[in-house]
Enzyme design. Sequence first.
Site, PDB file in Angstrom:
ATOM      1  CG  HIS A   1      -2.181  -0.989   1.065  1.00  0.00           C
ATOM      2  ND1 HIS A   1      -2.616  -1.356  -0.049  1.00  0.00           N
ATOM      3  CD2 HIS A   1      -2.741  -1.443   1.886  1.00  0.00           C
ATOM      4  CE1 HIS A   1      -3.624  -2.460   0.116  1.00  0.00           C
ATOM      5  NE2 HIS A   1      -3.738  -2.379   1.447  1.00  0.00           N
TER       6      HIS A   1
ATOM      7  CG  HIS B   1      -7.884  -0.183   2.370  1.00  0.00           C
ATOM      8  ND1 HIS B   1      -8.271  -0.690   3.409  1.00  0.00           N
ATOM      9  CD2 HIS B   1      -7.075  -1.153   1.495  1.00  0.00           C
ATOM     10  CE1 HIS B   1      -7.826  -1.961   3.445  1.00  0.00           C
ATOM     11  NE2 HIS B   1      -7.087  -2.291   2.187  1.00  0.00           N
TER      12      HIS B   1
ATOM     13  CD  GLU C   1      -8.163  -3.526  -0.826  1.00  0.00           C
ATOM     14  OE1 GLU C   1      -7.029  -2.970  -1.158  1.00  0.00           O
ATOM     15  OE2 GLU C   1      -8.315  -4.159   0.001  1.00  0.00           O
TER      16      GLU C   1
END
Length: 342
Positions: A101, A175, A307
């Site tokens: 991420h 997210h 996502e």
Amino acid sequence: MNIEIKDILGKWKEFTLANDQGMSVSVLDFGGIITKVMVPDQKGKMENVVLGYKNYADYETNPNFFGAIVGRIAGRIQDASFETEGQTYSLEVNDGNNHLHGGSNGFSHFCWAVEPFHTKDSVGLKLTHFSADGDGGYPGNVDVAVTYTLNNENELIIDYYATTDQTTPLALTNHSYFNLNGNLKNTVHNHHITIDSSNFVELDESLIPTGRLVEVSNSTFDFREGRVLSDGFEDNSEQHKITGNGYDHYFIFDNEGHVVVKDGDSGRVLTIETDQPGMVMYTANGLTTGLELREGSSRKYLGVCFETQGSPASLHHVGFPNVILEPEFEYNKRTKFSFGVE
């Protein structure tokens, strides 16, 4: 329709977008984090349908990435490195031997510049950031804009835009963990999901794509006709076990990205439409107990993330949706979350 602005901890601002139907979406300038989404159930009761911390200070670290804009790359990059144009780039190792991420100083962990706006039938926020060449180990100067728009049809639209002056990987997403029960009354075991996808990406024990696409037929990964998430939680197949008995997999859309989420108890329905090529569905298998959330304590399976994004597996394997952005092109993606009842 209106926008309220609140100071948070003397260093952040929280913007709350509200439409004429009573729906509202609250967003921090820090990480572009969606902290709260208030929508009605079938009886008209307004409740929050995303996970968020009770104490705003907990967003500073936010290891679960609650509600955040994630980048430069959402997801895991194998061995925290990639090669492009003959050069190898090394990234922060922050998930086993891998990069997750965008790293600890990714897009989820800084303050964005925010410009609120009103139109005739919507309210919104335009968030912008300049990411310099070398940030997090990534090449290229990248200008990013993420726009949140709330309209009177109870639609939250997220538009992503970026340009670069060097070839660089880019895969942005939001997210948020959704729980349509409202106010975290239950886990998402009984959420009924429909996904237009015939193939998902196989993972190894480190949750890194193996390079293999797996057909969903005759498995708990087949959501084409819809199924409840507990089907996967209770299945003993290897792909479920390595994720902690749930889902953390990339689904490649067959056509236009289309996902429908239903909660029978509240009657809430969430429809997701996107021009992204696929989506990681993560069912909070790794969410630990004991975090103080807005409506109660955290626990496994308390939310589900959708996502929508390209696939970082494309940096190491062929046949996956591309995440490379070239200087002569623009990154321009949209995901729409529509809330209703039945």
